[in-house]
Design an enzyme around this catalytic site. Sequence first.
Site, short mmCIF file in Angstrom:
data_model
loop_
_atom_site.label_atom_id
_atom_site.label_comp_id
_atom_site.label_asym_id
_atom_site.label_seq_id
_atom_site.Cartn_x
_atom_site.Cartn_y
_atom_site.Cartn_z
CD GLU A 1 -2.91 -1.24 0.40
OE1 GLU A 1 -3.18 -0.23 -0.28
OE2 GLU A 1 -3.52 -2.32 0.24
CB CYS B 1 -2.42 6.63 2.10
SG CYS B 1 -3.68 5.76 3.04
#
Length: 525
Positions: A255, A294
Amino acid sequence: MKLPNYVAGQWLEGAGAGEPLVDPVTGEELARISSQNIDLNLALEFARSRGGPALRQLTYTQRADLLAKMADVLSANRDEYFRLSLLNLGATQADASFDVDGALYTMKYYAKIGRALAGGKMLKEGAVLPLSKTNTFAGQHFLVPAKGVAVFINAFNFPAWGFCEKAAPALLSGVPILVKPASPTAWLAHRMVEDVVKADILPRGAISLVCGSARDLLDHVREEDIVSFTGSADTAARIRSHANVLRRSVRVNIEADSINSAILGPDCAPGTDLFDLLVKEVVKEMTLKAGQKCTTIRRILVPAQEFNAFGEAVSSRLSAMKVGNPRNSEVKVGPVVNKAQQSACLDGLKKLSAECSVLFGGNEDFQPVDADPQKSAFVQPTLLSCENGLSAKHVHDVEVFGPVATLLSYDGPQDLITMIRRGQGSLVASVFSSDSAFVQEVVLGIGDLHGRILAVDSSVGGQHTGHGNVVPSCLHGGPGRAGGGEELAGLRALLLYHRRFVVQGPIHCIKELSALCADTNLLYS
Ligand code: NAP
């Protein structure tokens, strides 16, 4: 104070002076961490040989009960996690809640849905496949828990959620975990693991913690292990290309960072509900956790005719928000996590400024409330504008990991899709529009390069879950520069920690094996 590591069922202090953890508001040192001289090979071996078998003796339901106990212990210590979030991350109450409450919710969610898997030891996938005329010989796909360790290398911005969102599906799968939080903010994850260990919930070896450098950790991972990484694209590339990881085909889930977008539809003129909702969402995204998510909106794409009005509306809201020491109750925006991140943000801003103008903020010397700019790590919330997004480069490429977003204009759906795709793969895009044909065109144009698309129209209004909010029932991850990983999505998260194989054999053998299984069709429900 040096925070110890927890490996091979023991608390062990690393050698040397260690790395300092600092308060990003005062610059004061809070604690130190070190992984020096910790035997990471032994830590992995202990987890594989002790933690894994003990977990796999239990059924899915029994492991779901362990998660419920972990959720109870963690919930009981919530106030302490808020205190550490303030100290080590400079988190406002809202910032701390996003991380800590998000973590608790995710743990409870997996405790609840894990029970549905009932008493099995592995998972059966799909129907029996006839492979002979008489049906005595057949095929069946199964998923069996990996017999290795799940190694979590996490980012600094979500020490609590990052731990729980990975730990819950791995432990539910029967796979022991080794947690390596990012060094700058390791204290919160350390405290959560300490609380779980003290409560004696998990079998020995089921949980390990390494604080400080990952050192030679990846030299010792093996084919039955899983490395789940969250962090920057640069570190991701190093992990993916690590010689031992490549040689042993270790399963890696990445990720990474992402230039996420939010889109205002052509039907949303100033004064409409959707225009106002997106303005609110952009401001929330830029300021919550000081933009260190994020999933934060980095690019805002609006029709050319709404460019000025949108920029003014966002700037006006930003100007009303106090930035500074979160101990002051009027403050709405805290610092970034440390001086290094502050410099990285200011460097990124300089790059973006080469092709953008500043609509709001951008002052390196601004005065945060109740904080010394020399010692603290603040970045002023900054809205940039880019007149020609089609020819711009950095706007689609540079992730300023702080309270910074860029406004771009588009002339039609094709322009818009072209610009969004230049992000090279993202975690999330939001489209605010009640024009279904427009929404469909955008979804078809960008869906393959996104893990999640949030569509908000006037029927949904304010009831949406949020651009930046990751919910455990839905997929988290994204292709391309976002890392190509997949997390959460309910029970589908368990796929990362299981191995698929097919048995081709006598039907009675397949039936006997199937009797050991929980119903995997639940994974896809
Ligand atoms: P980072 O610098 O890449 O570090 C991430 C983790 O990798 C840390 O635990 C770090 O340890 C470790 N690490 C560094 N070098 C390593 C190596 N050679 N081998 C093994 N581990 C290594 O990222 P960050 O600054 O903590 O996090 C910010 C970034 O994460 C942003 O770009 C953000 O977009 C991204 N992020 C993505 C997601 C997502 O779900 N996609 C979520 C959150 C954040 P040390 O701290 O000890 O160096």
